[in-house]
Design an enzyme around this catalytic site. Structure first.
Site, PDB file in Angstrom:
ATOM      1  N   GLU A  77     -14.966  -0.338   1.250  1.00 62.42           N
ATOM      2  CA  GLU A  77     -16.315  -0.708   1.650  1.00 62.42           C
ATOM      3  C   GLU A  77     -17.135  -0.767   0.363  1.00 62.42           C
ATOM      4  O   GLU A  77     -17.140   0.192  -0.408  1.00 62.42           O
ATOM      5  CB  GLU A  77     -16.876   0.376   2.592  1.00 62.42           C
ATOM      6  CG  GLU A  77     -18.156  -0.070   3.231  1.00 62.42           C
ATOM      7  CD  GLU A  77     -18.769   0.986   4.132  1.00 62.42           C
ATOM      8  OE1 GLU A  77     -18.086   1.963   4.481  1.00 62.42           O
ATOM      9  OE2 GLU A  77     -19.949   0.816   4.460  1.00 62.42           O
ATOM     10  N   ARG A 303      -5.080  11.753   2.960  1.00 72.08           N
ATOM     11  CA  ARG A 303      -5.879  11.339   1.822  1.00 72.08           C
ATOM     12  C   ARG A 303      -5.647  12.291   0.662  1.00 72.08           C
ATOM     13  O   ARG A 303      -5.220  13.431   0.838  1.00 72.08           O
ATOM     14  CB  ARG A 303      -7.358  11.256   2.174  1.00 72.08           C
ATOM     15  CG  ARG A 303      -8.006  12.561   2.552  1.00 72.08           C
ATOM     16  CD  ARG A 303      -9.530  12.443   2.605  1.00 72.08           C
ATOM     17  NE  ARG A 303      -9.990  11.256   3.293  1.00 72.08           N
ATOM     18  CZ  ARG A 303     -10.903  10.399   2.779  1.00 72.08           C
ATOM     19  NH1 ARG A 303     -11.449  10.611   1.621  1.00 72.08           N
ATOM     20  NH2 ARG A 303     -11.293   9.370   3.461  1.00 72.08           N
ATOM     21  N   LYS A 313     -18.048   9.426  -1.403  1.00 76.39           N
ATOM     22  CA  LYS A 313     -18.932   8.502  -2.119  1.00 76.39           C
ATOM     23  C   LYS A 313     -20.383   8.961  -2.037  1.00 76.39           C
ATOM     24  O   LYS A 313     -21.166   8.727  -2.940  1.00 76.39           O
ATOM     25  CB  LYS A 313     -18.792   7.092  -1.549  1.00 76.39           C
ATOM     26  CG  LYS A 313     -17.544   6.394  -2.057  1.00 76.39           C
ATOM     27  CD  LYS A 313     -17.561   4.942  -1.676  1.00 76.39           C
ATOM     28  CE  LYS A 313     -16.606   4.686  -0.557  1.00 76.39           C
ATOM     29  NZ  LYS A 313     -16.399   3.296  -0.213  1.00 76.39           N
TER      30      LYS A 313
HETATM   31  P1  ATP Z   1     -15.991   7.856   1.753  1.00 78.54           P
HETATM   32  O1  ATP Z   1     -15.305   8.688   2.797  1.00 78.54           O
HETATM   33  O2  ATP Z   1     -16.342   8.604   0.541  1.00 78.54           O
HETATM   34  O3  ATP Z   1     -17.116   7.030   2.300  1.00 78.54           O
HETATM   35  P2  ATP Z   1     -14.074   5.891   2.245  1.00 78.54           P
HETATM   36  O4  ATP Z   1     -12.748   6.485   2.428  1.00 78.54           O
HETATM   37  O5  ATP Z   1     -14.789   5.549   3.479  1.00 78.54           O
HETATM   38  O6  ATP Z   1     -14.916   6.811   1.295  1.00 78.54           O
HETATM   39  P3  ATP Z   1     -13.480   3.178   1.717  1.00 78.54           P
HETATM   40  O7  ATP Z   1     -14.121   2.236   0.795  1.00 78.54           O
HETATM   41  O8  ATP Z   1     -13.605   2.922   3.169  1.00 78.54           O
HETATM   42  O9  ATP Z   1     -14.010   4.612   1.342  1.00 78.54           O
HETATM   43  O10 ATP Z   1     -11.949   3.344   1.344  1.00 78.54           O
HETATM   44  C1  ATP Z   1     -11.111   2.258   1.093  1.00 78.54           C
HETATM   45  C2  ATP Z   1      -9.689   2.672   1.333  1.00 78.54           C
HETATM   46  O11 ATP Z   1      -9.331   3.755   0.489  1.00 78.54           O
HETATM   47  C3  ATP Z   1      -9.490   3.134   2.763  1.00 78.54           C
HETATM   48  O12 ATP Z   1      -8.286   2.580   3.242  1.00 78.54           O
HETATM   49  C4  ATP Z   1      -9.404   4.617   2.644  1.00 78.54           C
HETATM   50  O13 ATP Z   1      -8.599   5.144   3.644  1.00 78.54           O
HETATM   51  C5  ATP Z   1      -8.799   4.806   1.242  1.00 78.54           C
HETATM   52  N1  ATP Z   1      -9.187   6.088   0.685  1.00 78.54           N
HETATM   53  C6  ATP Z   1     -10.443   6.550   0.521  1.00 78.54           C
HETATM   54  N2  ATP Z   1     -10.442   7.796   0.027  1.00 78.54           N
HETATM   55  C7  ATP Z   1      -9.141   8.138  -0.146  1.00 78.54           C
HETATM   56  C8  ATP Z   1      -8.477   9.298  -0.618  1.00 78.54           C
HETATM   57  N3  ATP Z   1      -9.143  10.375  -1.021  1.00 78.54           N
HETATM   58  N4  ATP Z   1      -7.126   9.287  -0.650  1.00 78.54           N
HETATM   59  C9  ATP Z   1      -6.444   8.200  -0.262  1.00 78.54           C
HETATM   60  N5  ATP Z   1      -7.004   7.083   0.194  1.00 78.54           N
HETATM   61  C10 ATP Z   1      -8.339   7.033   0.269  1.00 78.54           C
HETATM   62 MG    MG Z   2     -14.262   4.120   4.891  1.00 75.07          MG
END
Ligand code: ATP
Ligand code: MG
Length: 600
Positions: A77, A303, A313
């Site tokens: 995102e 994760r 984020k």
């Molecule tokens: P936040 O929870 O901080 O808002 P997010 O996971 O929603 O972050 P996205 O931009 O939606 O952020 O993530 C893009 C991709 O990266 C998604 O498929 C998500 O599952 C993966 N991802 C995000 N954080 C992690 C992590 N700590 N470990 C592995 N994959 C991750």
């Molecule tokens: Mg997300």
């Protein structure tokens, strides 16, 4: 004293996938691969045992699912910069595609206009590319599909599977029920399809205020899975979108948009993190009830969590906005751009992701694992140099004034082919302040009055006396060198117990060196020890700046140049460097001193 531990890291399986040109199959089929060489790729998978995701993919291929295609996507995102957790997801999604001769799309999940920005889109692109992955032009946006998604929402309405609800957000919450109690149905749930359609079209046309209506899936308010209790599919939101501008005032919800975007792109394996496990029934419901061209499968993995840092984020943004760090690319940040500025290599991050592996259960990875990966990589590739972080002047009394000679040292101890570098030696030197002690304890073998040490690569040096200022601080050492030891060894075979690094005072260049420590002192910031406040354990000493003197060749270091400063660690020239005034970030120390300090 010179660290020389070499731990060769396993090679990264970065096989080039021979990818045929994108196939344009059906109308809304974006860049689907046609599977020509997917099966062949499976056979080429590495000698390591397959992780559970690759095992599923291999099984699917063997069973002939998806016509032998493997197609993944990385779906960020664009509401922040990517962090090391995303790097794991990138390595997994692109890695699976590479291993099985498939494809991986870069898809921006841009369904929440309020928080999204092109700045983030650009940064994400840079970071994925820098990590070494190529989406081969398949850069897509959920917003590209808004019209198709809207049509599918109408389809659901016509099938009696979605309705327009007047309940306010608070009322929806009240109706939702709890884990132990079923929810209550909205009084608007049984609105006739024609009326729903009319209202939904008017929602799109902008006839209603934000929040006045929502479109909800009509599933089951008594479902034990709360995600299935008539989840919202669309909401009214007057916000300018960074791509579609003001074309829309209704936006699809994440679950609906994500599942259907996967279907549109022909994604075979939609890999996501564990918190989406409970959303999978909804994911499957969306693709099952809309006329999609393809049925993707969602697979969840744990994760990545890393100790002593935060990765949400929201928190990373707070650190930036509150000025705790200098920006998203502050070298203390766990962001990819922060790690890059710190001196991490893409290879080391990929290697870290591979060492961490893919698991189904949540765990906490030690920060040291990340540091080990970069240490191993830089040990192999970083040229050596000498820098004195806290300079103490040394006068070599028996060395003629005005004379200078060049000492030759290898650029890299294991790569003679890289050649040598010349370092000037003269009467006035700088050594590290803590390489001298006036009254040393028994276990201290470096310089002290009357004590002899080896200067790295050259003469043995004996301290005759320390010169002090009025405050009693040592400001200069008066020393002599043994001319017979120029090559670093003595004809009589005597060996000093310590070798220390040095630079020639008149030849050295001043440099700013930034030394970093963990950003947080708690293993889990905001955990129990912090009373739930993640800011409570911010480390006030996470940045230390030293006015260093470096060997002359470093004066012209360009941002991104990496070195091992002998005995001190790996360093990377920062973009703040100016000609003649380089700035270096310490990427990592030579050894994991932190584990010792933390008493582990
Ligand atoms: P936040 O929870 O901080 O808002 P997010 O996971 O929603 O972050 P996205 O931009 O939606 O952020 O993530 C893009 C991709 O990266 C998604 O498929 C998500 O599952 C993966 N991802 C995000 N954080 C992690 C992590 N700590 N470990 C592995 N994959 C991750
Ligand atoms: Mg997300």
């Amino acid at each position: 004293m010179i660290a020389s531990a070499i731990t060769p890291a396993p090679a990264i399986a970065a096989r080039e996938a021979a990818v045929p040109a994108p196939a344009v199959a059906c109308g809304y089929n974006v860049g689907m691969s046609n599977g020509t060489d997917a099966a062949a790729g499976a056979a080429a998978a590495s000698d390591k045992p397959l992780d559970f995701i690759r095992a599923i993919v291999a099984e699917d291929l063997q069973a002939g699912k998806h016509g032998g295609r493997v197609h993944t996507r990385f779906p960020p995102e664009p509401n922040g910069y990517l962090h090391i957790g995303h790097a794991k997801s990138i390595c997994l999604n692109f890695g699976v595609a590479l291993d099985f001769g498939g494809r991986c799309n870069l898809r921006f999940d841009d369904t929440n206009p309020a928080k999204e920005d092109v700045e983030y889109v650009d940064a994400i692109r840079d970071d994925v590319r820098w990590l070494g992955f190529d989406w081969e032009g398949r850069e897509f946006y959920a917003s590209d599909y808004f019209e198709q998604l809207y049509l599918w929402a109408e389809e659901l309405i016509q099938k009696g599977l979605a309705y327009v609800d007047n309940l306010t957000a608070d009322e929806v919450r009240e109706h939702r029920g709890t884990l132990t109690e079923p929810g209550r149905e909205s009084p608007y749930r049984d609105r006739p399809a024609a009326e729903n359609l009319d209202l939904f079209r008017r929602m799109r046309a902008g006839e209603f205020a934000d929040g006045a209506y929502t479109l909800r899936a009509k599933i089951d308010m008594a479902s034990p899975n709360i995600n299935m209790r008539d989840p919202a599919l669309y909401r009214i939101r007057r916000a300018s979108h960074h791509r579609t501008g003001d074309a829309w005032c209704i936006y699809p919800m994440y679950d609906f948009a994500h599942a259907l975007s996967d279907a549109i792109e022909g994604i075979t394996h939609s890999i996501c993190t564990l918190e989406f496990e409970d959303h999978r029934p909804l994911y499957d419901w969306c693709v099952a009830n809309c006329s999609v061209p393809h049925v993707p499968r969602q697979i969840e993995f744990a994760r990545l969590n890393v100790g002593y840092t935060v990765m949400s984020k929201r928190r990373l943004l707070a650190l930036v906005q509150e000025g705790v760090v200098s920006g998203w690319d502050d070298p203390r940040m766990p962001t990819i751009c922060g790690l890059r500025r710190r001196g991490y290599t893409p290879e080391s991050i990929r290697e870290f992701a591979s060492r961490v592996g893919v698991a189904k259960r949540e765990n906490l990875v030690d920060y040291a694992l990340l540091e080990d990966a970069v240490r191993d990589d830089l040990n192999r590739r970083a040229p050596r140099a000498m820098a004195v972080l806290r300079p103490l002047k040394v006068i070599v009394e028996n060395y003629p004034e005005g004379r200078a000679e060049q000492i030759e040292l290898p650029r890299h101890p294991d790569r003679p082919e890289d050649g040598v570098r010349a370092i000037p030696f003269s009467r006035e030197l700088y050594i590290e302040r803590d390489d001298f002690m006036e009254d040393p304890p028994k276990t201290y073998f470096r310089l002290a009055p009357g004590r002899e040490v080896r200067l790295r690569g050259t003469y043995f040096l004996t301290c005759r006396r320390a010169v002090k200022n009025e405050a009693g601080e040592v400001v200069e050492l008066r020393c002599t060198c043994d001319p017979a030891t120029r090559g670093g060894s003595a004809p009589d075979g005597r060996k000093p117990k310590a070798t220390i690094h040095w630079v020639s005072a008149s030849h050295a260049a001043p440099a700013e060196v930034r030394l970093y420590d963990r950003l947080f002192t708690s293993l889990v910031p905001g955990g129990e020890a912090d009373g739930g406040d993640w800011r409570a354990s911010l480390n006030p000493a996470s940045l230390d700046t030293a006015a260093a003197m470096v060997e002359p060749s470093l004066a012209g270091a360009k941002p991104g140049d990496r070195f091992q400063f002998e005995r001190l660690g790996y360093f990377c020239a920062d973009p703040d460097s100016r000609p003649g005034r380089p700035v270096f970030n310490r990427t990592v120390t030579l050894k994991d001193t932190w584990a010792r300090v933390a008493g582990k």
